[in-house]
Write a protein that holds these residues in place. Structure first.
Motif, mmCIF file in Angstrom:
data_model
loop_
_atom_site.group_PDB
_atom_site.id
_atom_site.type_symbol
_atom_site.label_atom_id
_atom_site.label_comp_id
_atom_site.label_asym_id
_atom_site.label_seq_id
_atom_site.Cartn_x
_atom_site.Cartn_y
_atom_site.Cartn_z
ATOM 1 N N ASN A 104 0.834 -1.197 0.000
ATOM 2 C CA ASN A 104 0.000 0.000 0.000
ATOM 3 C C ASN A 104 0.873 1.254 0.000
ATOM 4 O OD1 ASN A 104 -2.210 -1.620 0.053
ATOM 5 N ND2 ASN A 104 -2.526 -1.488 2.264
ATOM 6 N N SER A 105 1.959 1.190 0.777
ATOM 7 C CA SER A 105 2.923 2.290 0.808
ATOM 8 C C SER A 105 2.225 3.633 0.859
ATOM 9 C CB SER A 105 3.843 2.218 -0.413
ATOM 10 O OG SER A 105 4.917 3.109 -0.288
ATOM 11 N N LEU A 106 1.340 3.775 1.822
ATOM 12 C CA LEU A 106 0.483 4.951 1.870
ATOM 13 C C LEU A 106 1.193 6.180 2.410
ATOM 14 C CD1 LEU A 106 -2.619 3.129 3.349
ATOM 15 C CD2 LEU A 106 -1.972 3.415 0.971
ATOM 16 N N PHE A 107 2.303 5.979 3.100
ATOM 17 C CA PHE A 107 2.994 7.082 3.736
ATOM 18 C C PHE A 107 4.395 7.189 3.144
ATOM 19 C CE2 PHE A 107 6.018 8.622 6.877
ATOM 20 C CZ PHE A 107 5.433 9.798 7.292
ATOM 21 N N ALA A 108 4.808 8.411 2.786
ATOM 22 C CA ALA A 108 6.141 8.626 2.217
ATOM 23 C C ALA A 108 6.678 9.966 2.668
ATOM 24 C CB ALA A 108 6.104 8.565 0.692
ATOM 25 N N TYR B 146 26.273 17.436 3.653
ATOM 26 C CA TYR B 146 25.045 17.247 2.881
ATOM 27 C C TYR B 146 24.388 15.953 3.337
ATOM 28 C CZ TYR B 146 21.977 16.717 -1.191
ATOM 29 O OH TYR B 146 20.898 16.562 -2.021
ATOM 30 N N LEU B 147 23.110 16.033 3.725
ATOM 31 C CA LEU B 147 22.355 14.873 4.198
ATOM 32 C C LEU B 147 21.113 14.700 3.341
ATOM 33 C CD1 LEU B 147 21.861 12.653 6.401
ATOM 34 C CD2 LEU B 147 20.510 14.377 7.626
ATOM 35 N N SER B 148 20.871 13.477 2.894
ATOM 36 C CA SER B 148 19.691 13.163 2.097
ATOM 37 C C SER B 148 19.066 11.894 2.645
ATOM 38 C CB SER B 148 20.063 12.978 0.620
ATOM 39 O OG SER B 148 18.937 12.582 -0.133
ATOM 40 N N ALA B 149 17.728 11.863 2.755
ATOM 41 C CA ALA B 149 17.046 10.700 3.314
ATOM 42 C C ALA B 149 15.634 10.618 2.738
ATOM 43 C CB ALA B 149 16.985 10.783 4.840
ATOM 44 N N GLY B 150 15.097 9.399 2.740
ATOM 45 C CA GLY B 150 13.733 9.185 2.273
ATOM 46 C C GLY B 150 13.226 7.828 2.725
ATOM 47 N N MET B 151 11.909 7.672 2.793
ATOM 48 C CA MET B 151 11.328 6.397 3.193
ATOM 49 C C MET B 151 9.916 6.287 2.649
ATOM 50 S SD MET B 151 10.137 6.923 7.167
ATOM 51 C CE MET B 151 9.174 5.433 7.061
ATOM 52 N N GLN B 152 9.478 5.038 2.460
ATOM 53 C CA GLN B 152 8.080 4.722 2.129
ATOM 54 C C GLN B 152 7.621 3.640 3.101
ATOM 55 O OE1 GLN B 152 10.325 4.185 -1.054
ATOM 56 N NE2 GLN B 152 10.489 6.365 -0.643
ATOM 57 N N TYR B 153 6.411 3.830 3.664
ATOM 58 C CA TYR B 153 5.927 2.952 4.733
ATOM 59 C C TYR B 153 4.498 2.534 4.440
ATOM 60 C CZ TYR B 153 5.082 1.289 9.499
ATOM 61 O OH TYR B 153 4.791 0.516 10.591
ATOM 62 N N ASP B 154 4.246 1.206 4.554
ATOM 63 C CA ASP B 154 2.913 0.651 4.364
ATOM 64 C C ASP B 154 2.193 0.692 5.712
ATOM 65 O OD1 ASP B 154 0.650 -0.758 3.819
ATOM 66 O OD2 ASP B 154 1.644 -2.668 3.439
ATOM 67 N N THR B 155 1.283 1.627 5.858
ATOM 68 C CA THR B 155 0.622 1.802 7.155
ATOM 69 C C THR B 155 -0.333 0.661 7.473
ATOM 70 O OG1 THR B 155 -1.077 3.156 6.079
ATOM 71 C CG2 THR B 155 0.805 4.303 7.048
ATOM 72 N N ASP B 156 -0.977 0.087 6.457
ATOM 73 C CA ASP B 156 -1.899 -1.013 6.724
ATOM 74 C C ASP B 156 -1.159 -2.258 7.195
ATOM 75 O OD1 ASP B 156 -3.936 0.591 6.065
ATOM 76 O OD2 ASP B 156 -4.651 -0.567 4.341
ATOM 77 N N SER C 106 13.777 2.625 1.956
ATOM 78 C CA SER C 106 14.387 3.757 2.660
ATOM 79 C C SER C 106 15.801 3.963 2.141
ATOM 80 C CB SER C 106 14.408 3.531 4.173
ATOM 81 O OG SER C 106 15.307 2.493 4.515
ATOM 82 N N HIS C 107 16.273 5.180 2.225
ATOM 83 C CA HIS C 107 17.660 5.486 1.880
ATOM 84 C C HIS C 107 18.149 6.623 2.757
ATOM 85 C CE1 HIS C 107 15.584 8.413 -0.847
ATOM 86 N NE2 HIS C 107 16.553 9.187 -0.407
ATOM 87 N N LEU C 108 19.432 6.608 3.067
ATOM 88 C CA LEU C 108 20.056 7.629 3.894
ATOM 89 C C LEU C 108 21.492 7.812 3.411
ATOM 90 C CD1 LEU C 108 20.015 9.516 6.405
ATOM 91 C CD2 LEU C 108 20.861 7.557 7.724
ATOM 92 N N THR C 109 21.869 9.057 3.117
ATOM 93 C CA THR C 109 23.217 9.347 2.623
ATOM 94 C C THR C 109 23.750 10.593 3.307
ATOM 95 O OG1 THR C 109 22.658 8.429 0.457
ATOM 96 C CG2 THR C 109 24.634 9.780 0.592
ATOM 97 N N LEU C 110 24.958 10.485 3.823
ATOM 98 C CA LEU C 110 25.632 11.612 4.458
ATOM 99 C C LEU C 110 26.944 11.856 3.723
ATOM 100 C CD1 LEU C 110 25.850 13.696 6.785
ATOM 101 C CD2 LEU C 110 27.024 11.911 8.104
ATOM 102 N N ASP C 111 27.118 13.085 3.242
ATOM 103 C CA ASP C 111 28.319 13.449 2.483
ATOM 104 C C ASP C 111 29.091 14.545 3.198
ATOM 105 O OD1 ASP C 111 28.308 12.381 -0.580
ATOM 106 O OD2 ASP C 111 26.280 12.555 0.205
ATOM 107 N N TYR C 112 30.413 14.424 3.136
ATOM 108 C CA TYR C 112 31.302 15.490 3.598
ATOM 109 C C TYR C 112 32.319 15.774 2.498
ATOM 110 C CZ TYR C 112 35.054 17.964 5.976
ATOM 111 O OH TYR C 112 36.008 18.892 6.308
ATOM 112 N N LYS C 113 32.403 17.022 2.124
ATOM 113 C CA LYS C 113 33.378 17.447 1.124
ATOM 114 C C LYS C 113 34.173 18.599 1.717
ATOM 115 C CE LYS C 113 34.005 18.828 -3.686
ATOM 116 N NZ LYS C 113 33.364 19.131 -4.982
ATOM 117 N N GLY C 114 35.435 18.317 2.075
ATOM 118 C CA GLY C 114 36.262 19.308 2.737
ATOM 119 C C GLY C 114 36.800 20.363 1.799
#
Length: 740
Positions: free
Chosen positions: A573-577, A589-599, A606-614
């Motif tokens: 169902n993936s009703l929540f994103a 730089y931080l990027s994240a996302g998720m999809q969740y089936d509430t039923d 889901s994905h999560l990425t953390l970047d550091y560029k000095g």
């Protein structure tokens, strides 16, 4: 006649008998020798200044003391010079410094033939000013745009003690062609001879020329010792080819060829990779890859495209590797397409098929598929009326339905209002689809002829709010963008229709507001639902986005509108994103996302990425990815990528990917690189899982994972060393995430 080095027969000089401002003509009967100031020189004139001038009749002159010669294209200084007008000769004694737009040369003596614009310098040291290149020569001769060096050296290193240099009996450097040639050359590294080259060519500009490209040496478990020696063939200004013999001690000899062409209307490529017999798997016979791609702009309204890749066996890409397909590809595309761009209609006519790799059922081929969409709507009492549709004929001899013809029409009436801070759109569509299906349909729910008619209603609106904020930034701007959608499509049993080009789309935040849950029209999902969502963003004073956060959810009005399964593929169902981005500091730089089936209370993706560029190009990336169902498998992986400069010219890089589901590493790579302005060396090692798509899925799944380990070394001299960073494993790109 070209005179790039600026020596001409017409002369202007200062008289020792006159003051510094006085000038006179050496030959008053020749109007071309009238005196002018150096700043007013015309093309073809040469000004000579000296402390003393001694005339020997009307045709010879001796200059001594701070001799300076200038023209519009060159300058020369010497201690003394002799001019012979009758024979057109000019001799100068050093120390001499010669300069023109392309070079700077110091020598002991100078000779020029003013009639032919040829010159020579002895015991010369030269340096190019428009590109890297320097060296010494016992004799340096200039003829038009050609530079001839006798008993000479050449290097692109700037120091007096170069890392590498070519010492040769003769070197020819052509500024017009942009290439150099050496005869009887010895390659020296730190003044130590390492290689003898009877004949060798190298670039001194970005112009193309036929010849061998620098080879690559690799050692791995899979290939053994691997050597590639590419040969570049500059066929014509609008076409070229690269022929690459590839030797692999474990598999044999492979020939790779690539042909490219470019005209005003067309650009394309044809490539063949061929291995007559694989020593590691002789039962496979010959192995090959064929690739053809072309894009054509026929005229202002017509476009053409061809993209075809074919391989001898399913595991070719995994075994041999190729620049025309990725090892992670599960299918190869075969496409021939013709597109018409009209004032009101956009039409695509294509023949398309997919070669599925591995032990899977072959997909359907579209032979043909014609789609049309209306780009300029008709006005219908203040509303917009459009008509989209398609005709498609599918074939698959291995499927239950061997042939199917589909005709789809979708008239739509829409009315929208858009203002500065808000918008509203209402759409009413009629989805009309007809199928004619041929095959062994007995005992199935599939029917030979199907007529499906469905209405669709969509209401969509959004509002934009803004306010000043001091959160995360000083004097920033925050936006709030709530939006809502209502979608209605009545329920209809579609089990009597096969699946030809239809798959479930990804349910990310943006996917919650789609009109369809599937690509293609073989399944039109039932809908009676509200979707609510909002996005907030923060911008700094430079109008750069430093933060965003989006959240959305679908609310079903009736249970029969909830998603169901397609065949055996689980449907969530993936009703929540939600998704978010945070760039709170210039280096982070931080990027994240998720999809969740509430039923079902299930995390879908889901994905999560953390970047550091000095500031000194230090790069670190941490990432995590989870997917509940990818072809029936759960995937959870973590990874790290790091690149760290060691000093000004050394760089260390490493990456590691681990599968948490199977508790094993997936890929490991590490390398070190040294790069200067004139040469670079790169040493890398990798270890990754081997796959064999020629084996049945069950057989492969029961085997333990096999890994391929490899070591690669690259050594590049000259101008290409500057480009190595962007062409190698050391390149870095911020990650992106595919959505559909």
């Amino acid at each position: 006649m070209k005179r790039p080095f600026g020596i001409f027969a017409t002369l202007i000089f200062m008289s020792p008998l006159a003051s510094a401002s006085d000038m006179f003509s050496l030959c008053e009967t020749d109007p071309n020798l009238s005196w002018q100031s150096t700043s007013q020189l015309a093309v073809g004139q040469l000004a000579i200044n000296a402390d003393q001038v001694e005339l020997a009749g009307k045709n010879k002159a001796l200059f001594s003391g701070n001799v300076m010669m200038d023209s519009t294209q060159m300058s020369l200084t010497a201690s003394s010079a002799e001019l012979d007008k009758i024979n057109g000769m000019l001799n100068a004694i050093g120390p001499i410094v010669y300069q023109d737009p392309n070079s700077y040369i110091s020598s002991k003596h100078f000779f020029a033939n003013l009639t032919t614009s040829e010159l020579s310098l002895g015991d010369a040291k030269y340096q190019f000013t428009q590109q890297a290149g320097r060296g010494e020569a016992k004799l340096l001769e200039v003829n038009q745009s050609l530079l001839l060096l006798q008993d000479a050296s050449f290097t692109t290193c700037p120091s007096d003690n170069p890392v590498w240099a070519l010492d040769a009996k003769k070197i020819k450097l052509s500024q017009e062609e942009g290439w150099g040639e050496t005869y009887g050359a010895v390659l020296k590294v730190y003044d130590t001879p390492v290689f003898y080259l009877p004949y060798f060519t190298f670039p001194i500009s970005d112009k193309r020329k036929s010849g061998f490209i620098q080879p690559t040496f690799t050692s791995s478990n899979r290939y053994g010792l691997e050597i590639e020696t590419p040969f570049y063939w500059n066929i014509a200004p609008d076409m070229d080819a690269t022929i690459t013999p590839r030797y692999m001690s474990n598999q044999g000899f492979q020939l790779q060829t690539e042909f490219r062409y470019l005209t005003e209307e067309h650009q394309g490529m044809a490539a063949i990779e061929y291995l007559n017999s694989d020593d590691s798997e002789p039962e496979l016979g010959s192995r090959y890859l064929l690739h053809l791609s072309q894009y054509s702009k026929i005229d202002d309204n017509w476009r053409g495209q061809i993209d075809i890749t074919n391989i001898s066996d399913d595991n070719y890409i995994n075994d041999m590797g190729s620049s025309y397909a990725n090892r992670t590809d599960t299918q190869l595309n075969h496409l021939i397409q013709l597109t018409h761009l009209g004032d009101y209609w956009h039409t695509d006519m294509k023949l398309q098929g997919f070669e599925v790799l591995g032990d899977h059922l072959e997909s359907y081929r579209a032979l043909p598929q014609i789609t049309f969409s209306q780009v300029n709507a008709f006005d219908f009492y203040g509303a917009d009326f459009t008509l989209n549709g398609e005709f498609a004929h599918f074939q698959n001899e291995e499927a239950l339905v061997e042939k199917a013809t589909r005709v789809h029409l979708e008239p739509k009436l829409s009315y929208g209002i858009s203002d500065y801070a808000w918008s509203f759109l209402s759409e009413v569509s009629l989805l009309q689809t007809n199928y004619h299906q041929q095959g062994d349909l007995l005992g199935t729910q599939l029917e030979e002829n199907v007529n499906r008619t469905l209405p669709k209603l969509r209401l969509y609106g959004q509002i934009n709010f803004e306010r000043d904020t001091h959160w995360l930034v000083d004097n920033g701007l925050q936006t709030l963008e709530p939006k809502a959608q209502y979608l209605f499509i009545p329920e209809k049993d579609q089990s009597n229709i096969g699946l030809y080009d239809t798959v479930k789309l990804q349910d990310d935040f943006h996917g919650l507001f789609r009109e369809q849950r599937f690509s293609g029209v073989d399944r039109i999902a039932t809908a009676n639902q509200f979707t609510l969502g909002a996005t907030t963003r923060i911008f700094n004073q430079q109008n750069n986005e430093v933060f965003n956060f989006s959240i959305g959810q679908i609310f079903y009005v009736s249970d029969d509108a909830k998603p169901s399964e397609i065949d055996d593929n689980a449907s969530y169902n993936s009703l929540f994103a939600s998704e978010a981005m945070l760039h709170w500091h210039k280096n982070w730089y931080l990027s994240a996302g998720m999809q969740y089936d509430t039923d079902g209370s299930d995390l879908v993706n889901s994905h999560l990425t953390l970047d550091y560029k000095g500031d000194n190009n230090e790069l670190i990336q941490l990432n995590h990815r989870y997917a509940n169902n990818v072809s029936g498998n759960t995937i959870e992986q973590v990874g790290i990528f790091a690149s760290y400069p060691i000093g000004e010219q050394w760089q260390l890089v490493s990456s590691y990917q681990r599968d948490l589901e199977s508790d094993r590493s997936v890929e490991f790579l590490t390398g070190v690189q040294y790069q200067s302005c004139c040469w670079a060396i790169q040493l890398s090692g990798s270890r990754q899982i081997e796959t064999d798509l020629n084996k049945p899925v069950g057989q492969f799944a029961n085997e333990s994972a096999k890994f391929d380990s490899s070591i690669q070394i690259k050594f590049i001299m000259g101008l290409d060393a500057q480009k190595l960073l962007n062409q190698s494993i050391f390149s870095y790109r911020r990650p992106y995430f595919l959505t559909n």
